[in-house]
Design a protein around this motif. Structure first.
Motif: not given
Length: 50
Positions: A8-16, A18-21, A24-30
């Motif tokens: 579970t990851v809090p997202l910062i609106v102006h960096a959504t 970058q955070i998800l990318d 994703g590079e670490d193998g996580w799927e949204l």
């Protein structure tokens, strides 16, 4: 049978993106993004164990 781990990851609106990318590079799927009552965004992610 496939086993999963979840995050579970809090997202910062102006960096959504970058955070998800990065996750994703670490193998996580949204799985889902929810807007909490306070207006915060929270991402739910999963990846295969092992």
């Amino acid at each position: 049978m496939q086993k999963w781990e979840y995050a579970t990851v809090p997202l910062i609106v102006h960096a959504t993106k970058q955070i998800l990318d990065q996750w994703g590079e670490d193998g996580w799927e949204l799985v889902q993004v929810l807007v909490m009552p306070e207006g915060n965004l929270v991402a739910y992610l999963k990846r295969a164990k092992g």
